[in-house]
Design an enzyme around this catalytic site. Structure first.
Site, PDB file in Angstrom:
ATOM      1  N   CYS A 151      -2.491  76.169  55.409  1.00  0.00           N
ATOM      2  CA  CYS A 151      -3.601  75.572  54.661  1.00  0.00           C
ATOM      3  C   CYS A 151      -4.931  75.649  55.408  1.00  0.00           C
ATOM      4  O   CYS A 151      -5.991  75.587  54.797  1.00  0.00           O
ATOM      5  CB  CYS A 151      -3.283  74.117  54.323  1.00  0.00           C
ATOM      6  SG  CYS A 151      -1.796  73.923  53.309  1.00  0.00           S
ATOM      7  N   HIS A 184     -10.098  71.040  52.122  1.00  0.00           N
ATOM      8  CA  HIS A 184      -8.826  71.564  51.645  1.00  0.00           C
ATOM      9  C   HIS A 184      -8.317  70.635  50.552  1.00  0.00           C
ATOM     10  O   HIS A 184      -8.267  69.418  50.735  1.00  0.00           O
ATOM     11  CB  HIS A 184      -7.839  71.625  52.810  1.00  0.00           C
ATOM     12  CG  HIS A 184      -6.425  71.886  52.396  1.00  0.00           C
ATOM     13  ND1 HIS A 184      -6.084  72.872  51.486  1.00  0.00           N
ATOM     14  CD2 HIS A 184      -5.262  71.296  52.765  1.00  0.00           C
ATOM     15  CE1 HIS A 184      -4.767  72.872  51.321  1.00  0.00           C
ATOM     16  NE2 HIS A 184      -4.255  71.924  52.079  1.00  0.00           N
ATOM     17  N   ASN A 229      -2.391  72.005  45.431  1.00  0.00           N
ATOM     18  CA  ASN A 229      -2.617  72.504  46.793  1.00  0.00           C
ATOM     19  C   ASN A 229      -2.342  74.009  46.803  1.00  0.00           C
ATOM     20  O   ASN A 229      -1.200  74.434  46.723  1.00  0.00           O
ATOM     21  CB  ASN A 229      -1.683  71.776  47.764  1.00  0.00           C
ATOM     22  CG  ASN A 229      -1.878  72.202  49.206  1.00  0.00           C
ATOM     23  OD1 ASN A 229      -2.519  73.216  49.498  1.00  0.00           O
ATOM     24  ND2 ASN A 229      -1.294  71.438  50.122  1.00  0.00           N
TER      25      ASN A 229
END
Length: 325
Positions: free
Chosen positions: A115, A252, A282
């Protein structure tokens, strides 16, 4: 004092056609739309079609970034593609994108920091530009995380989505002040001691299979908020910026509660925070460039705005980048 800055020229993004609402998971799992929204802020996400690869998402995002920048693929010196879900073990997925764009010069490679991958890739691009190794670099975050999900694990499979975003950076002279356009600072960290908090239980040299995402959600949450706030201040402090100087935080997009808690600890109002997690879920390395591109396209981020981008992922790996649009 004249310095070289990696200045943004344009960005683009691409999402798969298939949209999966939370209610779809309730058909096979003990969950609900309300349960998912309350814990993550996610309402829907996009999943790649069975025949779509990560490169198939990255290529149109790259093409849109080129169009937004008003340049050709031949103007690029390098492509840095962040992904944890490459098309193949090798070669780099970036080389597939390079070929599809018709870029025959320069070089292309992948970066893997899950990520945090896009922040790492921005750091690599910034270093290439500042060193003179490259003048114009495309940074891409692209993922097909739906390929590595355990569909029986409601704590993970409802959180992730697929997508891609691209950003083009190019060398331009700056005065060496906070008023310059371009990348101001990039701060990167990792700590392998926390491997077991978020990882995939497979790999070519361990099991010979792709594996699935495994996560200790509550512990990741605690690390995320503290580490993201710390690295955000580190990035700002390194160039003499404060929270008051930030026009937008582009975080993020993992979890709305993480984003809200991090903004609070960083000293930022939620009015300055870009939030797209409700529509994308996500998307790992793709989440920041996706959110960035959508917000630029909507006209909310404008030239001269100071952006704070930050992310944390498996490893644990985390980082922040400060950039003036």
């Amino acid at each position: 004092m004249t310095v070289t800055r990696a200045v943004p020229l344009g960005c683009g993004h691409h999402l798969p056609e298939r949209i999966v609402e939370n209610a779809e998971f309730a058909k096979t799992l003990e969950t609900s739309d309300e349960w998912i929204k309350t814990r993550s802020g996610i309402e829907r996400r996009h999943f790649a079609a069975p025949n779509e690869k990560t490169s198939d998402l990255a290529i149109p995002a790259a093409q849109r970034a080129l169009a937004a920048a008003g340049i050709e693929a031949s103007d690029l010196d390098a492509i840095v593609l962040a992904t944890a879900t490459p098309d193949e073990t090798f070669p780099a997925t970036a080389t597939r994108v390079q070929h599809a764009l018709g870029m025959t010069n320069g070089f292309a490679f992948d970066v893997q920091a899950v990520c945090a991958g896009f922040i790492y890739a921005v750091g690599m691009a910034n270093s290439l530009i500042q060193s003179g190794q490259a003048k114009t670099v495309m940074v891409i975050g692209a993922e097909t995380f739906s390929r590595i999900l355990d569909w029986t694990d409601r704590s993970t499979c409802v959180l992730f989505g697929d997508g891609a975003g691209a950003l083009i950076l190019s060398a331009e002279p700056g005065a060496g002040t906070l008023a310059d356009r371009g990348v101001m600072s990039v701060k990167l960290h990792s700590d392998g001691a926390h491997h077991d908090l978020l990882y995939v239980d497979g790999g070519p040299s361990s099991t010979g299979r792709a594996g699935c995402v495994r996560m200790q959600g509550q512990r990741v949450f605690q690390h995320a908020v503290n580490k993201l706030a710390q690295v955000a201040h580190e990035a700002m402090d390194s160039v003499g910026a404060t929270a008051d100087d930030i026009d937008w935080m582009v975080p993020h997009q993992a979890n709305s509660r993480i984003i809200e808690s991090t903004a609070r600890k960083t000293g930022l109002s939620m009015q300055k925070v870009v939030m797209t997690v409700h529509n994308h879920g996500n998307t790992s390395a793709a989440s920041i460039p996706l959110a960035l591109s959508e917000t630029v396209q909507a006209g909310r981020i404008r030239q001269g705005d100071l952006l704070l981008m930050e992310a944390i992922g498996g490893g644990l790996a985390w980082g922040a980048a400060l950039m003036r649009w």
